[in-house]
Design an enzyme around this catalytic site. Sequence first.
Site, PDB file in Angstrom:
ATOM      1  N   HIS A 233     -29.638  -4.243  68.918  1.00 15.44           N
ATOM      2  CA  HIS A 233     -31.064  -4.309  69.232  1.00 15.44           C
ATOM      3  C   HIS A 233     -31.302  -4.207  70.737  1.00 15.44           C
ATOM      4  CE1 HIS A 233     -31.089  -6.077  65.179  1.00 15.44           C
ATOM      5  NE2 HIS A 233     -32.317  -5.600  65.112  1.00 15.44           N
ATOM      6  N   ASP A 303     -31.069   3.488  61.967  1.00 13.39           N
ATOM      7  CA  ASP A 303     -31.600   2.181  62.322  1.00 13.39           C
ATOM      8  C   ASP A 303     -32.803   2.434  63.243  1.00 13.39           C
ATOM      9  OD1 ASP A 303     -31.881  -0.555  62.506  1.00 13.39           O
ATOM     10  OD2 ASP A 303     -29.818  -0.928  63.126  1.00 13.39           O
TER      11      ASP A 303
END
Length: 387
Positions: A233, A303
């Site tokens: 992330h 993702d």
Amino acid sequence: MQSTRAGLLALLAVGILAVSACSAAPAPTSTAPPPSPSASPTTPPPTAAEWAAERLDGMSLEQKAASLLMLHAPGTEPGPLRALAEQGIGGLILMGDNIPADADALAALTAAVQFDPEARTLIAIDEEGGDVQRLPWDPAPGADALRGGTAAEARAAFRTRGEVLAAAGIDVNFGVVADVTDDPDSFISSRVLGPDAASASPLVAGAVQGEQGLVASTLKHFPGHGQAPGDSHESLPTSPLDLAGWRSIAAPPFQAGIDAGSELVMTGHLVFPAVDPAPASLSAEWHRILREELGFDGVVVTDDLLMLQHNGLEEYQDPGENAIRAVASGSDLLLYVLPADPSEFGISVDGLTSAIADAVRSGRIPEARLDDAALRVLTLRREFASD
């Protein structure tokens, strides 16, 4: 003698007349109904793939590009989500901020964003159970409880989870973690179904089997977050594994899930320098390995591509360039968890679709690659519209 002969002739004549009379009698009336005319042949309805191919023929480059996007808008009101759907995107991802108070309210929300009866806008969610659980009413255990158990237990848990999701109008679950790690400090440690391939693979297969017929299963995070330390992330986690090491350590759970019938595989923003210096989500080589070595023929979803911008590296700050690289490398569905104002990160549906379409016109993305991606996504959307 003559009288006897005459009598015999007379008897013969009577017999012939009797036979003739029987032969001339009308046949008894049949009680069977007349044969019905043969049924006219009917044309079977087109398969989902055939329908998708026909629709694809009438789409512009921009429409095809838009169909590869799966986006997010915050909130429990359907308006912003439906506004995205009506721009022709392939799907919506629901995050925690989209979840209303109960299952009925969520079902009403997912129904309200649909507008095309022939091809659903796919509704996706991350519902792993345990540490990643969006629906508080999902009773099924997650990896923390399933780890060390049996494939049957994983199958039962994900069967229950699939029923909960399907009842809420959700089509795709980004819920089957196929990563493995035995490092308790790993970012992904609490979410893996096993510390190694031997223990994780049967549970991954069981989870996929449990969701079958209810929601489309997704394996993540290919080629394996457990072998790439760090949090994708906010960074680009890097793995020391070479391809041979990956095949033995990280690949088997993904192979098990693919063999069990998983409809999607999610690529991670993970770097395996011995295989490709690019993150797997933008790597043609990793997409080749997924298709050719593991035999995956479903939808490859990235993702969240906004994560690449969050890592602060200059190379990934242009959202249009990230989208182009993702599609060119082999991605079919591009995921973006957007804020209420996507322009904060330079993102819009028009901007992304124009970038992809212009890349096709310039030759950076072969049109056949765009068509292949759009066809896979449209086929999945059609399959859920037909349910």
